[in-house]
Design a protein around this motif. Structure first.
Motif, PDB file in Angstrom:
ATOM      1  N   SER A  17     -10.505  12.583  34.898  1.00  0.00           N
ATOM      2  CA  SER A  17     -11.558  13.481  34.408  1.00  0.00           C
ATOM      3  C   SER A  17     -11.083  14.925  34.395  1.00  0.00           C
ATOM      4  N   ALA A  18     -10.431  15.342  35.465  1.00  0.00           N
ATOM      5  CA  ALA A  18      -9.947  16.720  35.544  1.00  0.00           C
ATOM      6  C   ALA A  18      -8.946  17.013  34.428  1.00  0.00           C
ATOM      7  N   ARG A  19      -8.076  16.070  34.155  1.00  0.00           N
ATOM      8  CA  ARG A  19      -7.096  16.261  33.070  1.00  0.00           C
ATOM      9  C   ARG A  19      -7.792  16.302  31.715  1.00  0.00           C
ATOM     10  N   ARG A  20      -8.731  15.423  31.518  1.00  0.00           N
ATOM     11  CA  ARG A  20      -9.451  15.375  30.249  1.00  0.00           C
ATOM     12  C   ARG A  20     -10.248  16.659  30.016  1.00  0.00           C
ATOM     13  N   LEU A  21     -10.713  17.272  31.088  1.00  0.00           N
ATOM     14  CA  LEU A  21     -11.561  18.461  30.986  1.00  0.00           C
ATOM     15  C   LEU A  21     -10.795  19.777  31.138  1.00  0.00           C
ATOM     16  N   ARG A  22      -9.468  19.716  31.135  1.00  0.00           N
ATOM     17  CA  ARG A  22      -8.676  20.951  31.209  1.00  0.00           C
ATOM     18  C   ARG A  22      -9.100  21.899  30.097  1.00  0.00           C
ATOM     19  N   GLY A  23      -9.287  23.147  30.473  1.00  0.00           N
ATOM     20  CA  GLY A  23      -9.647  24.156  29.489  1.00  0.00           C
ATOM     21  C   GLY A  23     -11.116  24.165  29.118  1.00  0.00           C
ATOM     22  N   ASP A  29     -20.995  21.357  40.719  1.00  0.00           N
ATOM     23  CA  ASP A  29     -21.195  20.124  41.491  1.00  0.00           C
ATOM     24  C   ASP A  29     -20.025  19.162  41.316  1.00  0.00           C
ATOM     25  N   THR A  30     -19.445  19.149  40.133  1.00  0.00           N
ATOM     26  CA  THR A  30     -18.299  18.270  39.872  1.00  0.00           C
ATOM     27  C   THR A  30     -17.097  18.726  40.678  1.00  0.00           C
ATOM     28  N   VAL A  31     -16.847  20.017  40.666  1.00  0.00           N
ATOM     29  CA  VAL A  31     -15.724  20.562  41.446  1.00  0.00           C
ATOM     30  C   VAL A  31     -15.967  20.319  42.934  1.00  0.00           C
ATOM     31  N   ALA A  32     -17.189  20.479  43.380  1.00  0.00           N
ATOM     32  CA  ALA A  32     -17.524  20.210  44.787  1.00  0.00           C
ATOM     33  C   ALA A  32     -17.281  18.732  45.120  1.00  0.00           C
ATOM     34  N   TYR A  33     -17.654  17.848  44.198  1.00  0.00           N
ATOM     35  CA  TYR A  33     -17.418  16.413  44.392  1.00  0.00           C
ATOM     36  C   TYR A  33     -15.928  16.127  44.516  1.00  0.00           C
ATOM     37  N   VAL A  61      -2.517  14.857  46.115  1.00  0.00           N
ATOM     38  CA  VAL A  61      -1.750  16.017  45.625  1.00  0.00           C
ATOM     39  C   VAL A  61      -2.043  16.268  44.152  1.00  0.00           C
ATOM     40  N   SER A  62      -2.109  15.229  43.356  1.00  0.00           N
ATOM     41  CA  SER A  62      -2.396  15.393  41.921  1.00  0.00           C
ATOM     42  C   SER A  62      -3.761  16.029  41.692  1.00  0.00           C
ATOM     43  N   LEU A  63      -4.770  15.576  42.430  1.00  0.00           N
ATOM     44  CA  LEU A  63      -6.102  16.150  42.258  1.00  0.00           C
ATOM     45  C   LEU A  63      -6.134  17.595  42.748  1.00  0.00           C
ATOM     46  N   LYS A  64      -5.449  17.866  43.847  1.00  0.00           N
ATOM     47  CA  LYS A  64      -5.386  19.245  44.345  1.00  0.00           C
ATOM     48  C   LYS A  64      -4.715  20.156  43.323  1.00  0.00           C
ATOM     49  N   LEU A  65      -3.673  19.681  42.672  1.00  0.00           N
ATOM     50  CA  LEU A  65      -2.995  20.476  41.643  1.00  0.00           C
ATOM     51  C   LEU A  65      -3.916  20.738  40.452  1.00  0.00           C
ATOM     52  N   GLU A  66      -4.674  19.738  40.061  1.00  0.00           N
ATOM     53  CA  GLU A  66      -5.630  19.927  38.963  1.00  0.00           C
ATOM     54  C   GLU A  66      -6.664  20.986  39.329  1.00  0.00           C
ATOM     55  N   LEU A  67      -7.137  20.956  40.563  1.00  0.00           N
ATOM     56  CA  LEU A  67      -8.111  21.949  41.007  1.00  0.00           C
ATOM     57  C   LEU A  67      -7.482  23.340  41.081  1.00  0.00           C
ATOM     58  N   ALA A  68      -6.241  23.398  41.525  1.00  0.00           N
ATOM     59  CA  ALA A  68      -5.555  24.702  41.593  1.00  0.00           C
ATOM     60  C   ALA A  68      -5.386  25.291  40.194  1.00  0.00           C
ATOM     61  N   GLU A  69      -5.038  24.466  39.225  1.00  0.00           N
ATOM     62  CA  GLU A  69      -4.908  24.927  37.837  1.00  0.00           C
ATOM     63  C   GLU A  69      -6.241  25.466  37.318  1.00  0.00           C
ATOM     64  N   ARG A  70      -7.301  24.809  37.697  1.00  0.00           N
ATOM     65  CA  ARG A  70      -8.632  25.201  37.250  1.00  0.00           C
ATOM     66  C   ARG A  70      -9.033  26.549  37.840  1.00  0.00           C
ATOM     67  N   ASN A  71      -8.540  26.851  39.037  1.00  0.00           N
ATOM     68  CA  ASN A  71      -8.915  28.091  39.706  1.00  0.00           C
ATOM     69  C   ASN A  71      -8.066  29.291  39.309  1.00  0.00           C
ATOM     70  N   ARG A  72      -7.158  29.115  38.408  1.00  0.00           N
ATOM     71  CA  ARG A  72      -6.299  30.243  37.972  1.00  0.00           C
ATOM     72  C   ARG A  72      -7.067  31.199  37.140  1.00  0.00           C
TER      73      ARG A  72
END
Length: 72
Positions: A17-23, A29-33, A61-72
């Protein structure tokens, strides 16, 4: 929070989901989940009886990286 199914499946679904929703905007609530999912996976990973602890690490690690990318 209650998770349904195996934790690894939940992590993999969150990563997809995180990859599909990039950008794209994502509900807070989703990020909190996703963050709670990481915390729960870490907790399960520390359980001595959990036999797939080593398999969880790359997914965490993959999910953490997706979240880190989102927080840039």
């Amino acid at each position: 929070m209650k998770f349904h199914g195996p934790i690894l499946d939940n992590l993999n679904n969150a990563i997809a989901s995180a990859r599909r929703l990039r950008g794209h905007p994502v509900y807070k609530d989703t990020v909190a989940y996703w963050n709670e999912l990481i915390q729960e996976a870490r907790r399960i990973q520390r359980e001595p009886t959990y036999e797939q602890a080593d398999v969880l690490e790359p997914a965490i690690v993959s999910l953490k990286l997706e979240l880190a990318e989102r927080n840039r």
